[in-house]
Design a protein around this motif. Structure first.
Motif, PDB file in Angstrom:
ATOM      1  N   TYR A 283      -8.279  72.514   4.468  1.00 12.08           N
ATOM      2  CA  TYR A 283      -9.602  71.915   4.638  1.00 12.08           C
ATOM      3  C   TYR A 283      -9.968  71.177   3.357  1.00 12.08           C
ATOM      4  N   CYS A 284     -10.625  70.044   3.506  1.00 13.08           N
ATOM      5  CA  CYS A 284     -10.958  69.265   2.316  1.00 13.08           C
ATOM      6  C   CYS A 284     -12.299  68.544   2.494  1.00 13.08           C
ATOM      7  N   LEU A 285     -13.242  68.858   1.617  1.00 15.62           N
ATOM      8  CA  LEU A 285     -14.532  68.166   1.564  1.00 15.62           C
ATOM      9  C   LEU A 285     -14.447  67.127   0.452  1.00 15.62           C
ATOM     10  N   ILE A 286     -14.675  65.864   0.806  1.00 14.29           N
ATOM     11  CA  ILE A 286     -14.494  64.771  -0.151  1.00 14.29           C
ATOM     12  C   ILE A 286     -15.824  64.073  -0.386  1.00 14.29           C
ATOM     13  N   GLU A 287     -16.457  64.411  -1.505  1.00 18.79           N
ATOM     14  CA  GLU A 287     -17.707  63.764  -1.873  1.00 18.79           C
ATOM     15  C   GLU A 287     -17.459  62.580  -2.793  1.00 18.79           C
ATOM     16  N   ASN A 288     -16.324  62.590  -3.462  1.00 18.50           N
ATOM     17  CA  ASN A 288     -15.932  61.481  -4.326  1.00 18.50           C
ATOM     18  C   ASN A 288     -14.417  61.352  -4.277  1.00 18.50           C
ATOM     19  N   VAL A 289     -13.936  60.273  -3.673  1.00 20.12           N
ATOM     20  CA  VAL A 289     -12.491  60.086  -3.482  1.00 20.12           C
ATOM     21  C   VAL A 289     -11.737  60.131  -4.802  1.00 20.12           C
ATOM     22  N   LEU A 304     -17.650  62.396   2.597  1.00 17.74           N
ATOM     23  CA  LEU A 304     -19.060  62.144   2.354  1.00 17.74           C
ATOM     24  C   LEU A 304     -19.254  61.168   1.193  1.00 17.74           C
ATOM     25  N   ASP A 305     -18.216  60.436   0.844  1.00 14.89           N
ATOM     26  CA  ASP A 305     -18.291  59.449  -0.238  1.00 14.89           C
ATOM     27  C   ASP A 305     -18.830  58.141   0.331  1.00 14.89           C
ATOM     28  N   PHE A 316      -7.645  54.824   2.095  1.00 12.83           N
ATOM     29  CA  PHE A 316      -7.716  56.274   1.972  1.00 12.83           C
ATOM     30  C   PHE A 316      -7.243  56.957   3.251  1.00 12.83           C
ATOM     31  N   LEU A 317      -7.659  56.452   4.406  1.00 14.04           N
ATOM     32  CA  LEU A 317      -7.257  57.059   5.677  1.00 14.04           C
ATOM     33  C   LEU A 317      -5.751  57.049   5.842  1.00 14.04           C
ATOM     34  N   HIS A 318      -5.103  55.998   5.367  1.00 14.22           N
ATOM     35  CA  HIS A 318      -3.640  55.916   5.496  1.00 14.22           C
ATOM     36  C   HIS A 318      -2.929  56.941   4.620  1.00 14.22           C
ATOM     37  N   VAL A 341     -25.946  55.933   4.096  1.00 11.95           N
ATOM     38  CA  VAL A 341     -25.096  56.056   5.274  1.00 11.95           C
ATOM     39  C   VAL A 341     -23.700  55.546   4.925  1.00 11.95           C
ATOM     40  N   ILE A 342     -22.668  56.276   5.356  1.00 14.47           N
ATOM     41  CA  ILE A 342     -21.300  55.858   5.081  1.00 14.47           C
ATOM     42  C   ILE A 342     -20.990  54.613   5.909  1.00 14.47           C
ATOM     43  N   ASN A 343     -20.378  53.656   5.274  1.00 14.20           N
ATOM     44  CA  ASN A 343     -20.157  52.350   5.904  1.00 14.20           C
ATOM     45  C   ASN A 343     -18.871  52.369   6.732  1.00 14.20           C
ATOM     46  N   ILE A 344     -18.966  52.955   7.930  1.00 13.89           N
ATOM     47  CA  ILE A 344     -17.812  53.030   8.821  1.00 13.89           C
ATOM     48  C   ILE A 344     -17.821  51.816   9.746  1.00 13.89           C
ATOM     49  N   LYS A 345     -16.747  51.083   9.728  1.00 13.21           N
ATOM     50  CA  LYS A 345     -16.603  49.917  10.600  1.00 13.21           C
ATOM     51  C   LYS A 345     -15.613  50.224  11.722  1.00 13.21           C
ATOM     52  N   GLU A 346     -15.583  49.320  12.703  1.00 13.55           N
ATOM     53  CA  GLU A 346     -14.696  49.510  13.852  1.00 13.55           C
ATOM     54  C   GLU A 346     -13.230  49.622  13.411  1.00 13.55           C
ATOM     55  N   SER A 347     -12.865  48.898  12.352  1.00 15.61           N
ATOM     56  CA  SER A 347     -11.471  48.928  11.891  1.00 15.61           C
ATOM     57  C   SER A 347     -11.074  50.318  11.406  1.00 15.61           C
ATOM     58  N   SER A 348     -12.022  51.022  10.748  1.00 15.37           N
ATOM     59  CA  SER A 348     -11.724  52.378  10.285  1.00 15.37           C
ATOM     60  C   SER A 348     -11.558  53.329  11.464  1.00 15.37           C
TER      61      SER A 348
END
Length: 633
Positions: A283-289, A304-305, A316-318, A341-348
């Protein structure tokens, strides 16, 4: 005012929390200037006392920025800061400094015995008490250590169980000064095996996070953490409730609040540290990559970054393992007090879909999606999908209905969503559906045929007028809620056929009018009635739940003038809340018959509060038997 600070000393967040604690009205999008004006208006020329609990900030500039927001108050105002770091003290001084010692030996023993035994039992087990005293010497007077070990030993009467705790090798491990993790690790080691992964899962949430039982149970379900024997007839949600109660009884959660339809609670920071410790690399909580190590093998990740750009997020996802099970991009209360708000786009999202084929939980709440990729249907193992508060989504691809294993679908806060997916009836495993939509009539999509649904909630469905006929087939429905559905005229017909319904929530439904009759649920355990201007007394049909109703919340019913004489017949009632009902002046005769009532909260009902005032109010003798009575005019 009191604010739990923890490790993130975000000045805007703290200013909002202080303002809210003082009774101010705050919103998610308020700027620093707006919050500053609000806070200064509230505190102007007033003497205040603020507690900032568990501070870790060593940046003096941040502290000065916060202190400058409080200068409008009276000069005799005080701020109390608690911290575990002397360096923090040097940054925030001047001021008297008190090194808090642990509890005294007698207080430790009193707390320990209260957690380890029922009242009156210690005198029957003198040998166990002696062993307990030896255990307490290792707790160093820290209440949390005392409480968790006491809870661990509760109902254990064999000496060998107590001796094994006293002589555990964990106490011999190298540790920092005043470190209480060994005591907490002992409690973790003695958890039943099925609870350990559930506790480790809590490491995906930040410190000071307020959990709720519904979300946590749905998340555990999605990842197969709830164990059901082949012969058991219990539903998984009921097993999850048992897990919650077990962790509560062992003091792994605290600050519990029962609000009827759900429980909320927190985890102590040190227990949060323990969850991170036992979770290891799974398990990993990521507040700062940039400050995160060893995340490449994690199967459950919470990101949560909010500073990650679109390209950085994709990169990062890759790096993550293809064997991902949980992917969370936000938390329920993460953005309430100034977090971006985390900037999640359709590509992510497309990257997640194409890379993580075994994903069981995908949490995209508070993102900025305009569309959900139709390829979502390829996540055949997906059990939980949260799209809440995506305010730009207008339509969902119908391919989402191919998710045959999906159990939880959350669409609340999707204020532009025009309609539910056309073939939603095909989602045969769906058990939890919370919705916001602009639809006026829920017809022709088969929602009334979804016989697996247990939780159904409509929030901010401003145009919704009618519920489809045939919903009485929802025989597994346990929770039903309507909030901010101003056009709703009546409850669905045939509600009496919802034989499993236990929790009903009705909030801010201005046109709703209860019509007396027999077409209403009869075995409710919880009822919340909020902002119903047409309500002048409680509906007669509530008597049908006289033997089952445990929680009743009546709030903001401006025209409610009288409580019915049959209210004392609700023999199972444990908690009664009456808020913002100014025309309500008295309680009905016979309140003393409510022998199991444990809590009565009356807030902003001036006449009623005066009549219930201890010793002088005319209704006081009727409620004197209730252990907890809270009155505010």
């Amino acid at each position: 005012m009191g604010v739990c600070v923890s490790e993130d000393f975000n000045v805007l967040k703290l200013a909002k929390e202080i303002s809210k604690s003082a009774g101010g009205v705050i919103s998610e999008n308020m700027s620093m200037n707006e919050v500053q004006a609000s806070l200064r208006s509230i505190l102007k020329k007033k003497r205040f006392f603020i507690v900032l609990d568990d501070v870790w900030n060593e940046n003096r500039n941040k502290w000065i920025s916060l202190k400058n927001l409080l200068i409008e108050g009276d000069q005799e105002s005080k701020i109390l800061v608690t911290t575990r770091s002397h360096k923090v003290v040097s940054v925030m001084a001047p001021g008297p400094i008190h090194d808090i010692e642990g509890l005294s030996e007698n207080d430790c023993l009193s707390l320990f015995l209260r957690c380890a035994f029922n009242e009156g039992e210690p005198k029957h087990h003198p040998k166990l008490v002696d062993i307990g005293k030896q255990i307490l010497k290792k707790c160093k007077g820290v209440p949390l250590a005392v409480k968790t070990l006491g809870s661990l030993l509760y109902s254990k009467t064999e000496e060998r169980d107590w001796i094994s705790i006293r002589d555990s090798e964990i106490w011999k491990l190298e540790q920092k000064e005043d470190d209480i993790l060994p005591a907490l690790r002992l409690s973790y080691n003695h958890l039943p095996s099925f609870l350990k992964p559930c506790f480790a899962y809590c490491s995906l949430y930040p410190k000071d996070f307020r959990y709720n039982n519904l979300e946590l149970i749905q998340s555990w379900m999605a990842n197969g953490l709830l164990q059901k024997s082949n012969k058991s007839t219990q539903e998984l949600e009921d097993i999850g409730e048992q897990y919650i109660k077990e962790l509560l009884s062992r003091s792994f959660f605290q600050e519990v609040e029962d609000i009827g339809v759900l429980l909320t609670f927190k985890m102590h920071d040190l227990l949060n540290d323990l969850s991170l410790y036992v979770a290891q690399h799974d398990y990993c909580l990521i507040e700062n990559v940039n400050n995160t190590n060893n995340f490449e093998k994690a199967r459950h990740v919470s990101i949560l970054d909010h500073n990650l750009g679109v390209h950085a997020m994709k990169t990062f996802l890759h790096k993550l393992s293809n064997n991902m099970r949980t992917m969370k991009f936000s938390c329920e209360d993460w953005v309430q007090f100034g977090r971006s708000v985390i900037n999640i786009k359709e590509s992510s999202v497309e990257t997640c879909i194409s890379k993580f084929k075994h994903l069981r939980l995908l949490d995209l709440r508070f993102s900025r999606l305009k569309v959900l990729p139709s390829s979502i249907s390829t996540l055949k193992h997906l059990r939980y999908l949260n799209l809440g508060w995506n305010k730009k989504i207008k339509k969902l691809p119908n391919s989402i209905c191919d998710l045959q294993n999906l159990e939880t679908l959350i669409l609340v806060g999707c204020e532009k969503l025009e309609e539910l997916p056309r073939d939603i009836r095909k989602m045969i495993s769906l058990r939890f559906l919370w919705v916001t939509t602009t639809q006026m009539h829920l017809r022709d999509n088969g929602i009334e045929c979804m016989c697996s649904i247990r939780n159904l909630f409509f929030l901010d469905c401003h145009e919704l007028e009618y519920f489809p006929k045939g919903h009485q087939r929802l025989t597994t429905l346990h929770r039903l809620g309507f909030q901010n559905c101003e056009s709703l005229i009546s409850l669905p017909q045939g509600t009496k056929h919802l034989t499993a319904l236990e929790n009903l929530v009705i909030k801010n439904c201005w046109k709703l009018n209860f019509i007396d009759g027999d077409d209403y649920p009869t075995r409710l355990r919880s009822l919340t009635i909020n902002e119903l201007p047409q309500l002048v007394t409680l509906p007669q049909w509530l008597i049908g739940s006289a033997n089952t109703l445990q929680f009743l919340d009546i709030s903001s019913c401006q025209n409610l003038e009288i409580l019915p004489e049959w209210l004392p017949d609700l023999s199972s009632l444990r908690k009664l809340q009456i808020h913002f009902c100014p025309k309500l002046l008295s309680l009905p005769e016979g309140m003393g018959h409510l022998t199991v009532l444990r809590e009565l909260n009356i807030h902003c009902c001036p006449g009623l509060s005066r009549n219930c005032k201890k010793g002088v109010g005319k209704d006081w003798l009727q409620i004197a038997h209730i252990p907890l009575v809270k009155l505010t005019e």
